[in-house]
Each structure stands twice: as C-alpha cells, then as structure tokens.
Write a protein that holds these residues in place. Structure first.
Motif, PDB file in Angstrom:
ATOM      1  N   ILE A 179      -1.100 -14.441  -8.155  1.00  0.00           N
ATOM      2  CA  ILE A 179       0.247 -14.264  -8.952  1.00  0.00           C
ATOM      3  C   ILE A 179       0.517 -12.964  -9.809  1.00  0.00           C
ATOM      4  CG2 ILE A 179       1.209 -14.473 -11.143  1.00  0.00           C
ATOM      5  CD1 ILE A 179       0.993 -17.344 -10.697  1.00  0.00           C
ATOM      6  N   PRO A 180      -0.591 -12.443 -10.166  1.00  0.00           N
ATOM      7  CA  PRO A 180      -0.911 -10.861 -10.458  1.00  0.00           C
ATOM      8  C   PRO A 180      -0.575  -9.348  -9.065  1.00  0.00           C
ATOM      9  CG  PRO A 180      -3.004 -11.894 -11.285  1.00  0.00           C
ATOM     10  CD  PRO A 180      -2.180 -13.157 -10.622  1.00  0.00           C
ATOM     11  N   THR A 181      -1.036  -9.878  -8.302  1.00  0.00           N
ATOM     12  CA  THR A 181      -0.892  -9.447  -7.628  1.00  0.00           C
ATOM     13  C   THR A 181       0.441  -9.201  -6.945  1.00  0.00           C
ATOM     14  OG1 THR A 181      -3.459  -9.947  -7.090  1.00  0.00           O
ATOM     15  CG2 THR A 181      -1.872  -8.526  -4.957  1.00  0.00           C
ATOM     16  N   GLY A 182       0.953 -10.280  -6.261  1.00  0.00           N
ATOM     17  CA  GLY A 182       2.402 -10.293  -6.289  1.00  0.00           C
ATOM     18  C   GLY A 182       3.416  -9.362  -6.996  1.00  0.00           C
ATOM     19  N   VAL A 183       3.069  -9.584  -8.533  1.00  0.00           N
ATOM     20  CA  VAL A 183       4.264  -8.569  -9.683  1.00  0.00           C
ATOM     21  C   VAL A 183       3.669  -7.585  -9.308  1.00  0.00           C
ATOM     22  CG1 VAL A 183       3.772  -8.504 -12.266  1.00  0.00           C
ATOM     23  CG2 VAL A 183       3.934 -10.516 -10.866  1.00  0.00           C
ATOM     24  N   LEU A 184       2.020  -6.968  -9.692  1.00  0.00           N
ATOM     25  CA  LEU A 184       1.936  -5.274  -9.310  1.00  0.00           C
ATOM     26  C   LEU A 184       2.640  -5.281  -7.585  1.00  0.00           C
ATOM     27  CD1 LEU A 184      -1.432  -5.456 -10.578  1.00  0.00           C
ATOM     28  CD2 LEU A 184       0.329  -4.327 -11.458  1.00  0.00           C
ATOM     29  N   PHE A 185       3.076  -6.416  -6.763  1.00  0.00           N
ATOM     30  CA  PHE A 185       3.723  -5.565  -5.329  1.00  0.00           C
ATOM     31  C   PHE A 185       5.188  -4.438  -5.649  1.00  0.00           C
ATOM     32  CE2 PHE A 185       4.352  -6.891  -0.525  1.00  0.00           C
ATOM     33  CZ  PHE A 185       5.034  -5.594  -0.213  1.00  0.00           C
ATOM     34  N   LEU A 186       5.950  -5.688  -6.501  1.00  0.00           N
ATOM     35  CA  LEU A 186       6.867  -5.660  -6.736  1.00  0.00           C
ATOM     36  C   LEU A 186       7.032  -4.428  -7.574  1.00  0.00           C
ATOM     37  CD1 LEU A 186       9.824  -6.788  -6.416  1.00  0.00           C
ATOM     38  CD2 LEU A 186       9.385  -8.326  -8.401  1.00  0.00           C
ATOM     39  N   LEU A 187       6.380  -4.262  -8.704  1.00  0.00           N
ATOM     40  CA  LEU A 187       6.759  -3.471  -9.806  1.00  0.00           C
ATOM     41  C   LEU A 187       6.676  -2.343  -9.359  1.00  0.00           C
ATOM     42  CD1 LEU A 187       7.350  -2.475 -12.012  1.00  0.00           C
ATOM     43  CD2 LEU A 187       4.743  -2.848 -12.429  1.00  0.00           C
ATOM     44  N   PHE A 188       5.823  -1.742  -8.088  1.00  0.00           N
ATOM     45  CA  PHE A 188       5.738  -0.518  -7.939  1.00  0.00           C
ATOM     46  C   PHE A 188       6.341  -0.105  -6.278  1.00  0.00           C
ATOM     47  CE2 PHE A 188       1.783  -1.101 -10.820  1.00  0.00           C
ATOM     48  CZ  PHE A 188       2.198   0.530 -11.020  1.00  0.00           C
TER      49      PHE A 188
ATOM     50  N   ASP B 227       3.791   2.831  -0.797  1.00  0.00           N
ATOM     51  CA  ASP B 227       1.953   2.752  -0.350  1.00  0.00           C
ATOM     52  C   ASP B 227       1.213   2.501  -1.184  1.00  0.00           C
ATOM     53  OD1 ASP B 227       0.809   2.422   1.717  1.00  0.00           O
ATOM     54  OD2 ASP B 227       1.054   5.073   2.980  1.00  0.00           O
ATOM     55  N   PHE B 228       1.698   2.920  -2.425  1.00  0.00           N
ATOM     56  CA  PHE B 228       0.696   2.073  -3.515  1.00  0.00           C
ATOM     57  C   PHE B 228       0.766   1.017  -3.778  1.00  0.00           C
ATOM     58  CE2 PHE B 228       0.190   1.796  -8.076  1.00  0.00           C
ATOM     59  CZ  PHE B 228      -0.663   2.540  -8.254  1.00  0.00           C
ATOM     60  N   ALA B 229       1.852   0.611  -3.955  1.00  0.00           N
ATOM     61  CA  ALA B 229       2.549  -1.195  -3.479  1.00  0.00           C
ATOM     62  C   ALA B 229       2.038  -1.972  -2.766  1.00  0.00           C
ATOM     63  CB  ALA B 229       3.995  -1.171  -3.965  1.00  0.00           C
ATOM     64  N   ASN B 230       2.537  -1.807  -1.468  1.00  0.00           N
ATOM     65  CA  ASN B 230       2.170  -2.452  -0.532  1.00  0.00           C
ATOM     66  C   ASN B 230       0.254  -2.546  -0.305  1.00  0.00           C
ATOM     67  OD1 ASN B 230       1.310  -0.312   1.745  1.00  0.00           O
ATOM     68  ND2 ASN B 230       3.352  -0.181   1.457  1.00  0.00           N
ATOM     69  N   THR B 231      -0.600  -1.679  -0.369  1.00  0.00           N
ATOM     70  CA  THR B 231      -1.896  -1.220  -0.600  1.00  0.00           C
ATOM     71  C   THR B 231      -2.311  -1.970  -1.338  1.00  0.00           C
ATOM     72  OG1 THR B 231      -1.753   0.979   0.780  1.00  0.00           O
ATOM     73  CG2 THR B 231      -3.814   0.187   0.057  1.00  0.00           C
ATOM     74  N   ILE B 232      -1.863  -3.010  -2.634  1.00  0.00           N
ATOM     75  CA  ILE B 232      -2.312  -3.349  -3.734  1.00  0.00           C
ATOM     76  C   ILE B 232      -2.292  -5.145  -3.175  1.00  0.00           C
ATOM     77  CG2 ILE B 232      -1.554  -4.890  -5.931  1.00  0.00           C
ATOM     78  CD1 ILE B 232      -1.049  -2.142  -7.292  1.00  0.00           C
TER      79      ILE B 232
END
Length: 442
Positions: A207-216, A36-41
């Motif tokens: 791009i940074p949003t996609g990376v954060l989505f993947l990471l979490f 939820d943390f990831a997809n809310t980003i």
C-alpha cells in the motif's frame, strides 16, 4: 540516420547548448525525471524486493519450497511480459499516429497504482478459502501483481518516447543519464518503507509503495507539456499489427536497428530475470536476512546511480555501441561472481557490479535506439524495441522458473544453474552488439 536537428526547449526560444546545471533543472526535464523517480519505487519495492519476499514468506518453508517460490515468481513475471508482447507494438504505432503520450501514461499509471494498493488489501485478508490448493487471497495478490507490472511497463513505452523532445542530440545522453539517476534515487526513498515493514509481514509494503508511486507521478501529469503533433490518418486500432508486420518486412532498410533489437533481447533477458530473482537468490544462496538484502540492494542502487551518470558521459565520448558492449561485459562478470559465490562478499561484489550495469543499460540502450532510428518511425521502433525486451522477459523467467522447478530436489544447486543460464544469454547479446553497423558522429 534520423533528422535530429537541435530542438528548442519547451516553452522557450533557446537554441544554444545548455550547461548541465541549466539542463537538469529545467522544469520539463525535472517533471520527466520525477516520473522515473516514481516508477522506480514501484519497480524496486514490488518487482525486486517485497513481492518476492512475500512469496518466499508464504511458500518457501525449506530449500525445495524456495525453488517452488522462485518458479511462481518467474511465471508471474513471464505472464505479465506475455501481455506486453501482445500490446507493446500497438502502443508504438499509437504514439506515431496521435503524438500523445500523457493521455496513456496517466490511466496506465493509475491502474498500476491501485492494483498495487489492492495487493496489500488482499494479502492482509485472513481466509481459509482455497483454489487449486492455494489460498484465494494469495491467488488474487498474484493476479494483481501481473496486472500492476503489465501497466507499469506499458506506461514506460510512452514515457521513453518523451526523451527526444527534451533536448538536442548531444544533450540526450546526459538527459537520459539524469533521468535514470533520479529514478534510482527514488529507490532510496522507496526502501524507507522497510522501516514500517520489518523482517516479516512483507505485504505491508504494498500500500505505501502504491501511494508513493502516485505521489511522484503527479509532476509529469500536471507540469510536462507535450508538443502538438499533426494527427495522422485515422485507422482501426488493430491495423497496427499490419504496420508492425510491414516494419519487420522492411528490416533490410533498418538492419542496424533490428540487429540491436536482437542483441537487446539477450541482454535484457539476463538483466530482467536477474532483477526479478535477486531477492530470493540472495536469501537462498547467501543466507541473507531481509535487513542484509536491503543493505545489498542499497549498495546496488548507489552503484546504479553512479553507473547511469557516468555512462551518460561514456556513451557520448566513445559512442553508444561500445558503451552498450562494455555494459554487457560488466553484466557477465557480475553474474559469474553471483553464480559461483561461496562467501557473502562475492554476492556483495556481484550486486555492486550488477548495479552499475543496470543503471548503464537503460542509459546506453535508450540513446542507441534513438541514434539508430528514423525520427518519423521512432515511436513505432520504440514499440518494437519494447517488443524485443518483453519477449525476452517471457523467455528468461520461463527458463529460470523451469530450471528451478525441474531441479527443485537438488536445493540451491537449482538456483545456481538457473542464474548460470543468464551468463550465456548475456554473452550472446554482447557478440551481436559488436556486429551492429555503427559510426560514431563527431
């Protein structure tokens, strides 16, 4: 009523009630909540903030063109929702038939992530090529947004049905509220991208949003363990439509569920459209700069965190039906302040109230649908639940975008009128919710 006997936590023999601290810090629940943390980003950065800013930056050169930018945004959201309408019922049937969720969440998330990253790549291209009078790079970004949003929302259908495996019936409102609250904390991290983007070149956030989505998302991918489920009879993929049709035919047997789905149609219509349009609306009506809107969104996010936690307890104490109804009423008040805003503080108040309603909606609606559905058909009903929500996510943006297109010559009055139409939808949802047969269990 579904058979919801106390369930054992994954990997343990625990049957006794857990304290909130033990509940929230169990490994399965943490890994589930971090998704939820990831997809809310993604949801906040792409759907709500930086993609709308990007459209307004590229198209919105004056009041009239601001309305055209709103139309593009509305129709892009409606297109993604159209495909969700086609596939979400099938996803629910697949869950009931296979019992697998991670198998689908992982590829769906990866497609959403890489579509987001390539939005940033194509938005950075400097090209003079045009198609239908629009830059080719802009059209590609628009198409990738539709793809990313479709797979993002598709993954949530599988994610939501993991909730019943995490605790007992009495624990579910608290777990749901915890997941939503953790999700909105993800918004706070996602907004740090603004420090890199600034007040222009909003595509740099993609791009940074996609990376954060993947990471979490990784904790859910590698830590969450699904309970094995006996595979049902193998049927063709498209036989799911027949099963969905049969479920609709059985509507009389599940009247409370379907009545709530109709109510949710209208409530979600108002919420989903407001989320998608709030950035452009605040800048057009309130004259908010990018920095000011980010601060407004932060306030709204904090309100969502508070609302999701508080409404977990409210739902448990007064019952899901009254909790959902109170959220609908709060939404109406928030929209009224936004529609008739003549000073910035009215938009600040509207944003705060909307934030509480937003966080509370996901908590109360997920819990209500679980309480109303039979366990053996829960995945299918979650698919239908998503179906109701996604149909409304077509209607709302189409309605909003058509109003702004038709009334574009009237400038900001078009946006006020479009947002005002959402008040009517929310009110209809409130009335129908109150008619859902429901008895709160002790």
């Amino acid at each position: 009523m579904a058979n919801l006997e106390p369930k054992v936590e994954q990997g343990s023999n625990q049957t006794k009630p857990r304290s909130p601290l033990a509940l929230y810090f169990s490994l399965p629940i943490i890994s589930w909540a971090l998704y939820d943390f990831a997809n809310t980003i993604f949801s906040s950065n792409i759907i709500t903030i930086f993609f709308p800013f990007y459209l307004q930056e590229v198209i919105g050169t004056n009041e009239r063109m601001d309305q055209i930018a709103s139309t593009f945004l509305s129709y892009a959201n409606a297109t993604a929702s159209f495909f969700l309408v086609l596939f979400s019922p099938l996803f629910g049937v697949m869950i009931d038939r296979t019992g697998k969720r991670k198998k689908f969440i992982i590829p769906f998330t990866l497609i959403a992530v890489f579509s987001t990253i390539f939005m940033g790549v194509f938005a950075s291209l400097q090209t003079s090529q045009t198609l239908f009078g629009l830059p080719v790079s802009f059209i590609l970004v628009l198409l990738l947004f539709v793809v990313a949003k479709f797979f993002f929302h598709s993954s949530l259908i599988f994610y939501d049905t993991m909730l019943p495996d995490l605790g007992t019936k009495k624990e579910l409102p608290l777990i749901s509220g915890f997941g939503i609250a953790v999700g909105y904390m993800g918004t706070l991290l996602g907004l740090t991208v603004y420090l890199y983007v600034g007040d222009s070149d909003f595509h740099r956030a993609f791009i940074p949003t996609g990376v954060l989505f993947l990471l979490f998302s990784l904790p859910l991918f590698f830590i969450f363990k699904e309970k094995p489920k006996e595979v049902q009879e193998k049927k063709s993929f498209f036989s799911g439509y027949k099963e969905i049709y049969q479920t609709f035919k059985e509507m009389r047997l599940y009247r409370p569920v379907f009545l709530f789905m109709i109510a949710y149609f209208f409530i979600n219509d108002a919420i989903a459209t407001a989320i998608a349009m709030m950035a452009i609306y605040a800048r057009a009506i309130g004259g908010f700069s990018a920095t000011e809107f980010i601060l407004l969104y932060l306030v709204s996010t904090v309100s969502s965190i508070i609302g999701s936690f508080v409404y977990g307890y409210i739902s448990r104490n007064i019952g899901s039906k009254l909790a959902v109804a109170s959220v609908a009423g709060l939404l109406i008040v928030a929209l009224c302040f936004a529609v008739f805003a003549i000073t910035p503080w009215m938009l600040w108040l509207a944003g705060s109230l909307f934030g509480v309603a937003l966080g509370a909606t996901w908590v109360t609606s997920r819990t209500f649908i679980i309480e109303l559905t039979p366990e053996g058909k829960r995945g299918q009903f979650f698919g239908l639940f998503a179906f109701s929500g996604k149909v409304s996510s077509i209607v709302g943006p189409l309605l909003y975008g058509t109003i702004t297109l038709v009334l574009a010559g009237y400038g900001n009055l078009a946006s006020r009128t479009a947002l005002g139409s959402l008040i009517i939808l929310a009110f209809i949802g409130l009335i129908i919710t109150l008619k859902v047969p429901y008895k709160k269990e002790a």
